[in-house]
Design a protein around this motif. Structure first.
Motif, PDB file in Angstrom:
ATOM      1  N   VAL A 353       1.230  -1.134   0.141  1.00 44.14           N
ATOM      2  CA  VAL A 353       0.034  -0.150   0.146  1.00 44.14           C
ATOM      3  C   VAL A 353       0.827   1.356  -0.089  1.00 44.14           C
ATOM      4  CG1 VAL A 353      -2.452   1.474   0.781  1.00 44.14           C
ATOM      5  CG2 VAL A 353      -1.632  -1.501   1.331  1.00 44.14           C
ATOM      6  N   ALA A 354       0.654   1.978  -0.908  1.00 40.66           N
ATOM      7  CA  ALA A 354       0.710   3.609  -1.203  1.00 40.66           C
ATOM      8  C   ALA A 354       0.716   4.548  -1.107  1.00 40.66           C
ATOM      9  CB  ALA A 354       2.051   3.588  -1.250  1.00 40.66           C
ATOM     10  N   VAL A 355       0.856   5.869  -0.650  1.00 41.82           N
ATOM     11  CA  VAL A 355       0.148   7.257  -1.071  1.00 41.82           C
ATOM     12  C   VAL A 355       0.432   7.598  -2.116  1.00 41.82           C
ATOM     13  CG1 VAL A 355      -1.250   8.987   0.476  1.00 41.82           C
ATOM     14  CG2 VAL A 355      -0.708   6.693   1.318  1.00 41.82           C
ATOM     15  N   ALA A 356       0.040   8.368  -3.017  1.00 45.04           N
ATOM     16  CA  ALA A 356       0.594   9.183  -4.099  1.00 45.04           C
ATOM     17  C   ALA A 356       0.968  10.461  -3.540  1.00 45.04           C
ATOM     18  CB  ALA A 356      -0.391   9.332  -5.173  1.00 45.04           C
ATOM     19  N   PRO A 357       1.258  11.076  -4.358  1.00 45.27           N
ATOM     20  CA  PRO A 357       1.759  12.608  -2.965  1.00 45.27           C
ATOM     21  C   PRO A 357       0.453  13.853  -4.256  1.00 45.27           C
ATOM     22  CG  PRO A 357       3.319  12.509  -5.093  1.00 45.27           C
ATOM     23  CD  PRO A 357       2.366  11.412  -5.145  1.00 45.27           C
ATOM     24  N   ASP A 358      -0.853  13.030  -4.345  1.00 45.06           N
ATOM     25  CA  ASP A 358      -1.979  13.952  -4.684  1.00 45.06           C
ATOM     26  C   ASP A 358      -3.282  12.900  -3.682  1.00 45.06           C
ATOM     27  OD1 ASP A 358      -2.528  11.190  -5.780  1.00 45.06           O
ATOM     28  OD2 ASP A 358      -3.560  11.885  -8.068  1.00 45.06           O
ATOM     29  N   GLY A 359      -2.885  12.376  -2.942  1.00 46.67           N
ATOM     30  CA  GLY A 359      -3.457  11.306  -1.941  1.00 46.67           C
ATOM     31  C   GLY A 359      -4.641  10.781  -2.395  1.00 46.67           C
ATOM     32  N   ALA A 360      -3.884   9.880  -3.924  1.00 47.73           N
ATOM     33  CA  ALA A 360      -4.981   8.539  -4.046  1.00 47.73           C
ATOM     34  C   ALA A 360      -4.114   8.137  -3.182  1.00 47.73           C
ATOM     35  CB  ALA A 360      -4.644   8.630  -5.364  1.00 47.73           C
ATOM     36  N   VAL A 361      -4.480   6.583  -3.184  1.00 52.24           N
ATOM     37  CA  VAL A 361      -4.113   5.056  -2.742  1.00 52.24           C
ATOM     38  C   VAL A 361      -3.516   4.122  -3.660  1.00 52.24           C
ATOM     39  CG1 VAL A 361      -4.137   3.738  -0.718  1.00 52.24           C
ATOM     40  CG2 VAL A 361      -5.555   5.092  -0.275  1.00 52.24           C
ATOM     41  N   TRP A 362      -2.202   3.642  -3.216  1.00 52.80           N
ATOM     42  CA  TRP A 362      -2.298   2.872  -4.330  1.00 52.80           C
ATOM     43  C   TRP A 362      -2.137   1.042  -3.959  1.00 52.80           C
ATOM     44  CZ3 TRP A 362      -1.431   3.877  -9.481  1.00 52.80           C
ATOM     45  CH2 TRP A 362      -1.843   5.155 -10.401  1.00 52.80           C
ATOM     46  N   VAL A 363      -2.259   0.126  -4.423  1.00 55.50           N
ATOM     47  CA  VAL A 363      -2.219  -0.632  -4.026  1.00 55.50           C
ATOM     48  C   VAL A 363      -1.319  -1.950  -4.413  1.00 55.50           C
ATOM     49  CG1 VAL A 363      -3.594  -0.598  -1.914  1.00 55.50           C
ATOM     50  CG2 VAL A 363      -4.372  -2.081  -4.099  1.00 55.50           C
ATOM     51  N   VAL A 364      -0.619  -3.256  -5.170  1.00 51.22           N
ATOM     52  CA  VAL A 364      -0.443  -4.481  -5.307  1.00 51.22           C
ATOM     53  C   VAL A 364      -0.690  -5.373  -4.986  1.00 51.22           C
ATOM     54  CG1 VAL A 364       1.157  -3.039  -6.819  1.00 51.22           C
ATOM     55  CG2 VAL A 364       2.105  -4.536  -4.829  1.00 51.22           C
ATOM     56  N   GLU A 365      -1.526  -6.171  -5.806  1.00 52.36           N
ATOM     57  CA  GLU A 365      -1.897  -7.394  -6.000  1.00 52.36           C
ATOM     58  C   GLU A 365      -1.452  -8.080  -5.810  1.00 52.36           C
ATOM     59  OE1 GLU A 365      -6.582  -6.863  -7.432  1.00 52.36           O
ATOM     60  OE2 GLU A 365      -4.773  -8.304  -9.137  1.00 52.36           O
ATOM     61  N   ASP A 366      -0.537  -9.579  -4.914  1.00 55.99           N
ATOM     62  CA  ASP A 366      -0.038 -10.225  -4.787  1.00 55.99           C
ATOM     63  C   ASP A 366      -0.507 -11.583  -5.268  1.00 55.99           C
ATOM     64  OD1 ASP A 366       2.188 -11.477  -3.450  1.00 55.99           O
ATOM     65  OD2 ASP A 366       1.384 -13.212  -2.645  1.00 55.99           O
ATOM     66  N   SER A 367       0.293 -11.489  -6.670  1.00 54.46           N
ATOM     67  CA  SER A 367      -0.298 -12.522  -7.832  1.00 54.46           C
ATOM     68  C   SER A 367       0.626 -12.387  -8.796  1.00 54.46           C
ATOM     69  CB  SER A 367      -1.418 -12.206  -8.342  1.00 54.46           C
ATOM     70  OG  SER A 367      -1.724 -12.856  -9.454  1.00 54.46           O
ATOM     71  N   PRO A 368       1.004 -13.695 -10.001  1.00 52.73           N
ATOM     72  CA  PRO A 368       1.149 -13.575 -11.120  1.00 52.73           C
ATOM     73  C   PRO A 368       1.245 -12.737 -12.037  1.00 52.73           C
ATOM     74  CG  PRO A 368       0.916 -16.111 -10.079  1.00 52.73           C
ATOM     75  CD  PRO A 368       0.877 -14.499  -9.298  1.00 52.73           C
ATOM     76  N   GLN A 369      -0.312 -12.524 -11.826  1.00 56.20           N
ATOM     77  CA  GLN A 369      -0.932 -11.003 -12.569  1.00 56.20           C
ATOM     78  C   GLN A 369      -1.670 -10.298 -12.053  1.00 56.20           C
ATOM     79  OE1 GLN A 369      -2.034 -15.263 -13.310  1.00 56.20           O
ATOM     80  NE2 GLN A 369      -0.110 -14.760 -14.386  1.00 56.20           N
ATOM     81  N   GLY A 370      -0.552  -9.402 -10.794  1.00 55.12           N
ATOM     82  CA  GLY A 370      -1.043  -9.241 -10.211  1.00 55.12           C
ATOM     83  C   GLY A 370      -0.834  -7.966 -10.728  1.00 55.12           C
ATOM     84  N   HIS A 371      -2.563  -6.626 -10.319  1.00 50.04           N
ATOM     85  CA  HIS A 371      -2.266  -6.165 -10.724  1.00 50.04           C
ATOM     86  C   HIS A 371      -2.328  -4.281 -10.071  1.00 50.04           C
ATOM     87  CE1 HIS A 371      -5.515  -8.228 -12.989  1.00 50.04           C
ATOM     88  NE2 HIS A 371      -5.136  -7.033 -13.707  1.00 50.04           N
ATOM     89  N   LEU A 372      -1.842  -3.359 -10.185  1.00 52.55           N
ATOM     90  CA  LEU A 372      -1.201  -2.470  -9.536  1.00 52.55           C
ATOM     91  C   LEU A 372      -2.610  -1.226  -9.911  1.00 52.55           C
ATOM     92  CD1 LEU A 372       0.693   0.135  -8.668  1.00 52.55           C
ATOM     93  CD2 LEU A 372       1.128   0.533 -10.116  1.00 52.55           C
ATOM     94  N   LEU A 373      -3.269  -1.014  -8.033  1.00 54.00           N
ATOM     95  CA  LEU A 373      -4.581  -0.164  -8.645  1.00 54.00           C
ATOM     96  C   LEU A 373      -4.521   1.032  -8.038  1.00 54.00           C
ATOM     97  CD1 LEU A 373      -6.737  -3.256  -7.001  1.00 54.00           C
ATOM     98  CD2 LEU A 373      -6.631  -2.810  -9.546  1.00 54.00           C
ATOM     99  N   ARG A 374      -5.744   2.533  -8.525  1.00 58.94           N
ATOM    100  CA  ARG A 374      -5.702   3.552  -7.952  1.00 58.94           C
ATOM    101  C   ARG A 374      -6.934   3.070  -6.658  1.00 58.94           C
ATOM    102  NH1 ARG A 374      -6.973   9.017  -9.898  1.00 58.94           N
ATOM    103  NH2 ARG A 374      -5.460  10.425  -8.705  1.00 58.94           N
ATOM    104  N   LEU A 375      -6.800   4.093  -6.368  1.00 59.01           N
ATOM    105  CA  LEU A 375      -7.763   4.010  -5.245  1.00 59.01           C
ATOM    106  C   LEU A 375      -8.373   5.435  -5.521  1.00 59.01           C
ATOM    107  CD1 LEU A 375      -7.649   1.366  -2.883  1.00 59.01           C
ATOM    108  CD2 LEU A 375      -7.669   0.409  -4.915  1.00 59.01           C
ATOM    109  N   THR A 376      -9.384   5.843  -5.582  1.00 59.36           N
ATOM    110  CA  THR A 376     -10.186   7.433  -5.464  1.00 59.36           C
ATOM    111  C   THR A 376     -11.691   7.351  -4.802  1.00 59.36           C
ATOM    112  OG1 THR A 376     -10.761   7.596  -7.955  1.00 59.36           O
ATOM    113  CG2 THR A 376      -8.233   8.373  -7.326  1.00 59.36           C
ATOM    114  N   PRO A 377     -11.949   8.277  -4.849  1.00 59.72           N
ATOM    115  CA  PRO A 377     -13.259   8.461  -4.257  1.00 59.72           C
ATOM    116  C   PRO A 377     -14.049   8.164  -4.621  1.00 59.72           C
ATOM    117  CG  PRO A 377     -11.925  10.462  -2.978  1.00 59.72           C
ATOM    118  CD  PRO A 377     -11.000   9.844  -4.157  1.00 59.72           C
ATOM    119  N   ALA A 378     -15.130   6.518  -4.187  1.00 63.73           N
ATOM    120  CA  ALA A 378     -16.057   7.407  -5.053  1.00 63.73           C
ATOM    121  C   ALA A 378     -17.155   8.281  -5.120  1.00 63.73           C
ATOM    122  CB  ALA A 378     -17.447   5.572  -4.211  1.00 63.73           C
ATOM    123  N   GLN A 379     -17.505   8.119  -6.937  1.00 62.78           N
ATOM    124  CA  GLN A 379     -18.598   9.105  -7.191  1.00 62.78           C
ATOM    125  C   GLN A 379     -19.874   8.561  -6.878  1.00 62.78           C
ATOM    126  OE1 GLN A 379     -17.214  11.604  -7.844  1.00 62.78           O
ATOM    127  NE2 GLN A 379     -15.556  11.219  -7.231  1.00 62.78           N
TER     128      GLN A 379
END
Length: 379
Positions: A353-379
């Motif tokens: 888990v990491a927090v970007a300079p703009d405040g978005a949260v980023w996570v990576v999945e533990d998988s051979p096809q692991g996605h890098l995900l950007r989390l932003t507030p739900a609209q």
């Protein structure tokens, strides 16, 4: 003031400040929770990696992402990836491989990055290196890489630890070291296993470390008695936190203080994998107890304290990946205590888990096809 005690025939760290440390009476079992599928954020897949392990943000918003099998990338927030050259050969087996990566406190001037891995060339030793991140057009390399610390003796099983954290003033580096599946080594002061180390930025031992005069591993040791620590981070108040996986139960979130012994394998709020009991923390008050523990486990991995603006209600919270529970976990703090307050079902094992300079949260999945995900507030 540090006192010396004899445990299992070997000296171990015990602090006279222990009474001021979290006690079991302050501990909270956060294990019996259910993840919610109602998410307060939108999740956007930006890129895919082969078993990604760590995320580190550069000041300009680009990321460094490591893959456990031994590759690393410079990644834009649009998902454009450039493989980084000159990554050392790693022992990629089980929990071992290329692990954490972090930018130096003076990165804007030095361009230095620090990274950990299990060395393929030296019997599987956990290794801490640093190098200049050389970016020339579309080419990125680790330049003038040097090993600044290496575990001795080498070898052992998984559970390497290997998480890097810099103190708030950027003058020291803290490194988590797992027990390498040799539990007794966590109480052996001569082995760099089951420890949190405090180092100068060149990998040497600071003279104001609690056991500097002892030399060797003891000179580097800040705390001891840890099992499998896959996080290490300073909170907004400058306190150092670590979570570690327990055996069969007993995952822990610990406030790390100078000179304390956290008890593994002499105490745990979990049991052996065989089902054999381990004495609980409340049976041995000389050991520092966790502030939060989990029964059943979440298998925590990755830790970031949120100080952004996108999710104001999370300010000051700890965000933790849950491997076993396929979740992102939020822990909130009040006074000396803490508790899990949210657990969101991510549908995949969350490794970092990491927090970007703009405040978005980023996570990576533990998988051979692991996605890098950007989390932003739900609209």
């Amino acid at each position: 003031m540090i006192q010396y005690a004899k445990l299992l025939g070997a000296s171990a760290l015990v602090s006279t400040a222990l009474l001021a440390s979290p006690t079991l009476a302050q501990s909270v079992n956060a294990g019996d929770r259910t993840a919610t599928t109602e998410l307060p954020f939108e999740s956007t897949s930006v890129a895919e990696f082969n078993t990604p392990w760590a995320i580190a943000f550069l000041p300009d918003g680009r990321m460094l992402v490591t893959e456990k099998p031994g590759r690393a990338y410079l990644v834009t927030q649009a998902g454009e990836k450039v493989e980084i050259g000159n990554v050392p050969a790693v022992l990629a087996s089980g929990q071992n491989g290329l692990l954490d990566i972090a930018i130096a406190p003076d990165f804007a001037d030095s361009g230095l990055v620090y990274f950990t891995y299990v060395d393929a060339a030296d019997g599987g030793a956990l290794t801490l290196s640093r190098a200049t991140l050389g970016i020339e057009g579309d080419t990125v390399n680790l330049v003038d890489a040097e090993i600044i610390w290496q575990q001795s003796p080498a070898g052992g099983g998984g559970q390497p630890g290997g998480i890097i954290a810099f103190d708030p003033d950027g003058s020291h580096l803290f490194l988590s070291v797992g027990d390498r599946m040799e539990p007794a080594s966590a109480q052996d002061p001569q082995q760099a296993r089951g420890k949190v180390l405090r180092l100068n930025l060149d990998g040497s031992a600071p003279e104001d470390n609690p056991l500097f005069a002892q030399g060797g591993v003891e000179a580097e040791t800040w705390s001891t008695g840890h099992r499998n620590p896959y996080s290490l981070a300073f909170d907004p108040e400058g306190k150092l936190w670590l979570h570690e996986m327990g055996p069969r139960g007993g995952d822990e979130l610990n406030l790390i203080e100078e000179g304390l012994n956290y008890g593994w394998p002499l105490v745990s709020n979990g049991d052996e994998y065989s089902g054999a009991p381990i004495p609980d923390h409340d049976t041995r008050p000389e050991f520092a107890a966790p502030v939060v523990y989990w029964n059943p486990v979440i298998a925590p991995a990755g830790l970031a304290f949120y100080e952004g603006t996108m999710f104001p209600e999370w300010k000051g919270s700890a965000l933790i990946g849950g491997l076993a529970v396929n979740s992102l976990v939020r822990v909130a703090f009040e006074g000396p205590g803490a508790d899990e307050v949210d657990r969101w079902d991510m549908g995949a094992r969350i490794r970092d888990v990491a927090v970007a300079p703009d405040g978005a949260v980023w996570v990576v999945e533990d998988s051979p096809q692991g996605h890098l995900l950007r989390l932003t507030p739900a609209q």
